[in-house]
Design a protein around this motif. Structure first.
Motif, PDB file in Angstrom:
ATOM      1  N   THR A  88       0.806  -1.224   0.000  1.00 15.90           N
ATOM      2  CA  THR A  88       0.000   0.000   0.000  1.00 15.90           C
ATOM      3  C   THR A  88       0.837   1.272   0.000  1.00 15.90           C
ATOM      4  OG1 THR A  88      -0.097   0.033   2.423  1.00 15.90           O
ATOM      5  CG2 THR A  88      -1.891  -1.121   1.256  1.00 15.90           C
ATOM      6  N   SER A 120      -3.084  -3.416  10.976  1.00 12.66           N
ATOM      7  CA  SER A 120      -3.884  -3.305   9.757  1.00 12.66           C
ATOM      8  C   SER A 120      -4.375  -1.880   9.521  1.00 12.66           C
ATOM      9  CB  SER A 120      -5.063  -4.286   9.781  1.00 12.66           C
ATOM     10  OG  SER A 120      -6.045  -3.909  10.712  1.00 12.66           O
ATOM     11  N   ARG A 121      -4.641  -1.146  10.592  1.00 10.18           N
ATOM     12  CA  ARG A 121      -5.055   0.255  10.418  1.00 10.18           C
ATOM     13  C   ARG A 121      -3.948   1.060   9.757  1.00 10.18           C
ATOM     14  NH1 ARG A 121      -7.081  -0.464  15.912  1.00 10.18           N
ATOM     15  NH2 ARG A 121      -5.395   0.851  16.685  1.00 10.18           N
ATOM     16  N   LEU A 124      -3.177  -0.847   5.985  1.00 10.86           N
ATOM     17  CA  LEU A 124      -4.253  -0.895   4.995  1.00 10.86           C
ATOM     18  C   LEU A 124      -5.108   0.359   4.938  1.00 10.86           C
ATOM     19  CD1 LEU A 124      -5.454  -4.545   5.690  1.00 10.86           C
ATOM     20  CD2 LEU A 124      -3.719  -3.766   4.044  1.00 10.86           C
ATOM     21  N   LYS A 127      -9.615   0.545   5.048  1.00 14.73           N
ATOM     22  CA  LYS A 127     -10.073  -0.848   5.123  1.00 14.73           C
ATOM     23  C   LYS A 127      -9.642  -1.482   6.439  1.00 14.73           C
ATOM     24  CE  LYS A 127      -9.651  -5.355   2.923  1.00 14.73           C
ATOM     25  NZ  LYS A 127      -9.029  -6.120   1.841  1.00 14.73           N
ATOM     26  N   GLY A 128      -8.387  -1.242   6.844  1.00 19.38           N
ATOM     27  CA  GLY A 128      -7.895  -1.787   8.106  1.00 19.38           C
ATOM     28  C   GLY A 128      -8.587  -1.177   9.306  1.00 19.38           C
ATOM     29  N   LEU A 130     -11.690   0.112   9.393  1.00 12.69           N
ATOM     30  CA  LEU A 130     -13.080  -0.322   9.462  1.00 12.69           C
ATOM     31  C   LEU A 130     -13.246  -1.824   9.666  1.00 12.69           C
ATOM     32  CD1 LEU A 130     -14.537   1.873   6.595  1.00 12.69           C
ATOM     33  CD2 LEU A 130     -14.787   2.240   9.061  1.00 12.69           C
ATOM     34  N   LEU A 131     -12.376  -2.612   9.036  1.00 11.92           N
ATOM     35  CA  LEU A 131     -12.587  -4.058   9.020  1.00 11.92           C
ATOM     36  C   LEU A 131     -11.429  -4.886   9.554  1.00 11.92           C
ATOM     37  CD1 LEU A 131     -14.219  -4.236   5.484  1.00 11.92           C
ATOM     38  CD2 LEU A 131     -15.388  -4.289   7.702  1.00 11.92           C
ATOM     39  N   GLY A 132     -10.336  -4.229   9.932  1.00 15.96           N
ATOM     40  CA  GLY A 132      -9.136  -4.948  10.349  1.00 15.96           C
ATOM     41  C   GLY A 132      -9.293  -5.798  11.592  1.00 15.96           C
ATOM     42  N   VAL A 137     -10.873 -10.201   7.482  1.00 12.80           N
ATOM     43  CA  VAL A 137      -9.718  -9.418   7.043  1.00 12.80           C
ATOM     44  C   VAL A 137      -8.435  -9.978   7.650  1.00 12.80           C
ATOM     45  CG1 VAL A 137      -8.626  -7.140   7.124  1.00 12.80           C
ATOM     46  CG2 VAL A 137     -11.042  -7.350   6.520  1.00 12.80           C
TER      47      VAL A 137
END
Length: 156
Positions: A88, A120-121, A124, A127-128, A130-132, A137
Protein backbone atom coordinates in the motif's frame (compact mmCIF):
# COMPACT_ATOMS: atom_id res chain seq x y z
CA UNK A 1 20.24 -12.99 33.91
CA UNK A 2 22.01 -15.13 31.35
CA UNK A 3 24.49 -12.83 29.62
CA UNK A 4 24.98 -15.37 26.83
CA UNK A 5 21.28 -15.47 25.97
CA UNK A 6 20.84 -11.71 26.33
CA UNK A 7 23.76 -11.26 23.92
CA UNK A 8 22.08 -13.71 21.50
CA UNK A 9 18.89 -11.64 21.52
CA UNK A 10 20.89 -8.46 20.94
CA UNK A 11 22.85 -10.12 18.12
CA UNK A 12 19.54 -11.12 16.49
CA UNK A 13 18.12 -7.58 16.58
CA UNK A 14 21.38 -5.93 15.57
CA UNK A 15 21.44 -8.22 12.52
CA UNK A 16 17.81 -7.32 11.82
CA UNK A 17 18.65 -3.63 12.03
CA UNK A 18 21.33 -4.23 9.36
CA UNK A 19 18.79 -6.28 7.35
CA UNK A 20 21.17 -9.26 7.60
CA UNK A 21 18.81 -12.24 7.46
CA UNK A 22 21.65 -14.77 7.37
CA UNK A 23 23.00 -13.50 10.69
CA UNK A 24 19.46 -13.59 12.08
CA UNK A 25 18.99 -17.19 10.91
CA UNK A 26 22.31 -18.14 12.50
CA UNK A 27 20.77 -17.27 15.89
CA UNK A 28 18.04 -19.88 15.37
CA UNK A 29 18.21 -23.63 15.92
CA UNK A 30 17.53 -25.71 12.81
CA UNK A 31 14.08 -26.66 14.11
CA UNK A 32 13.06 -23.24 15.48
CA UNK A 33 9.39 -22.50 16.04
CA UNK A 34 8.36 -18.92 15.23
CA UNK A 35 4.93 -17.37 15.60
CA UNK A 36 3.28 -13.99 15.15
CA UNK A 37 -0.21 -12.68 14.33
CA UNK A 38 0.53 -12.29 10.59
CA UNK A 39 2.49 -15.42 9.61
CA UNK A 40 1.06 -17.72 12.27
CA UNK A 41 3.39 -20.54 13.17
CA UNK A 42 6.47 -21.22 11.06
CA UNK A 43 9.03 -23.94 11.67
CA UNK A 44 12.66 -24.40 10.74
CA UNK A 45 13.66 -23.02 7.37
CA UNK A 46 10.26 -21.36 6.86
CA UNK A 47 10.99 -19.06 9.83
CA UNK A 48 14.41 -18.12 8.48
CA UNK A 49 13.01 -17.65 4.97
CA UNK A 50 10.38 -15.27 6.37
CA UNK A 51 13.21 -13.03 7.66
CA UNK A 52 15.05 -13.41 4.34
CA UNK A 53 11.93 -12.28 2.50
CA UNK A 54 11.17 -9.39 4.84
CA UNK A 55 14.73 -8.04 4.89
CA UNK A 56 15.07 -8.32 1.11
CA UNK A 57 11.89 -6.27 0.61
CA UNK A 58 12.38 -3.73 3.42
CA UNK A 59 11.91 -0.08 2.46
CA UNK A 60 12.46 2.93 4.73
CA UNK A 61 13.24 0.45 7.51
CA UNK A 62 14.42 1.20 11.02
CA UNK A 63 14.40 -0.86 14.17
CA UNK A 64 14.94 -0.21 17.84
CA UNK A 65 14.87 -2.73 20.64
CA UNK A 66 15.07 -2.59 24.42
CA UNK A 67 14.12 -4.41 27.61
CA UNK A 68 16.23 -7.45 26.72
CA UNK A 69 15.99 -10.04 29.46
CA UNK A 70 17.09 -13.65 29.56
CA UNK A 71 17.70 -16.51 31.93
CA UNK A 72 19.06 -19.99 31.27
CA UNK A 73 15.92 -21.12 29.40
CA UNK A 74 13.80 -18.16 28.32
CA UNK A 75 14.05 -14.51 27.37
CA UNK A 76 12.25 -11.57 25.91
CA UNK A 77 12.58 -8.15 24.38
CA UNK A 78 10.52 -5.22 23.21
CA UNK A 79 11.11 -3.99 19.68
CA UNK A 80 9.64 -1.48 17.28
CA UNK A 81 10.01 -1.73 13.52
CA UNK A 82 9.18 1.19 11.24
CA UNK A 83 8.86 0.45 7.53
CA UNK A 84 6.97 1.09 4.34
CA UNK A 85 4.34 -1.60 3.71
CA UNK A 86 5.02 -2.46 0.08
CA UNK A 87 1.47 -3.40 -0.90
CA UNK A 88 0.00 0.00 0.00
CA UNK A 89 3.00 2.32 0.34
CA UNK A 90 1.86 3.21 3.85
CA UNK A 91 4.23 3.62 6.81
CA UNK A 92 3.82 1.08 9.61
CA UNK A 93 5.19 1.43 13.13
CA UNK A 94 4.87 -2.04 14.63
CA UNK A 95 5.32 -2.29 18.42
CA UNK A 96 6.15 -5.87 19.38
CA UNK A 97 6.80 -7.94 22.48
CA UNK A 98 8.98 -10.97 21.82
CA UNK A 99 9.39 -14.14 23.86
CA UNK A 100 12.20 -16.62 23.33
CA UNK A 101 13.13 -20.11 24.42
CA UNK A 102 16.78 -21.19 24.19
CA UNK A 103 18.40 -24.57 23.68
CA UNK A 104 22.08 -25.32 23.12
CA UNK A 105 23.00 -21.64 22.75
CA UNK A 106 20.42 -20.95 20.03
CA UNK A 107 16.87 -19.62 19.85
CA UNK A 108 14.55 -22.64 19.54
CA UNK A 109 11.29 -20.68 19.96
CA UNK A 110 10.50 -17.09 19.02
CA UNK A 111 7.02 -15.70 19.58
CA UNK A 112 6.18 -12.12 18.57
CA UNK A 113 3.03 -10.49 19.94
CA UNK A 114 1.41 -7.34 18.54
CA UNK A 115 -2.03 -5.93 17.87
CA UNK A 116 -3.00 -7.06 14.37
CA UNK A 117 -5.85 -4.57 14.16
CA UNK A 118 -3.45 -1.71 15.00
CA UNK A 119 -1.07 -3.04 12.33
CA UNK A 120 -3.88 -3.30 9.76
CA UNK A 121 -5.05 0.25 10.42
CA UNK A 122 -1.57 1.51 9.55
CA UNK A 123 -0.84 -0.88 6.68
CA UNK A 124 -4.25 -0.89 4.99
CA UNK A 125 -5.69 2.52 5.86
CA UNK A 126 -9.48 2.85 5.83
CA UNK A 127 -10.07 -0.85 5.12
CA UNK A 128 -7.89 -1.79 8.11
CA UNK A 129 -9.57 0.79 10.32
CA UNK A 130 -13.08 -0.32 9.46
CA UNK A 131 -12.59 -4.06 9.02
CA UNK A 132 -9.14 -4.95 10.35
CA UNK A 133 -10.58 -6.32 13.56
CA UNK A 134 -12.72 -8.89 11.71
CA UNK A 135 -11.64 -12.50 11.27
CA UNK A 136 -12.33 -12.17 7.53
CA UNK A 137 -9.72 -9.42 7.04
CA UNK A 138 -7.25 -10.90 9.54
CA UNK A 139 -7.43 -14.27 7.81
CA UNK A 140 -6.94 -12.55 4.43
CA UNK A 141 -3.81 -10.83 5.83
CA UNK A 142 -2.49 -14.20 7.02
CA UNK A 143 -3.26 -15.88 3.70
CA UNK A 144 -1.48 -13.12 1.78
CA UNK A 145 1.57 -13.41 4.05
CA UNK A 146 1.74 -17.19 3.54
CA UNK A 147 1.28 -16.78 -0.22
CA UNK A 148 4.10 -14.22 -0.30
CA UNK A 149 6.42 -16.52 1.66
CA UNK A 150 5.70 -19.49 -0.63
CA UNK A 151 6.32 -17.33 -3.72
CA UNK A 152 9.58 -16.07 -2.22
CA UNK A 153 10.71 -19.62 -1.47
CA UNK A 154 9.78 -20.80 -4.97
CA UNK A 155 11.90 -18.02 -6.49
CA UNK A 156 15.04 -18.87 -4.52
Amino acid sequence: MSEQHAALISRFYEAFNRLDAEAMAACYSDNVVFSDPVFGELRGRDASDMWRMLTSRAKNFSLRYDTVRADERTGGAHWVATYLFSQTGRTVINDIQARFVFRDGKICEHHDHFDLWRWSRQALGAKGTLLGWTPLVQNAIRAQAQKGLKAFQAGR
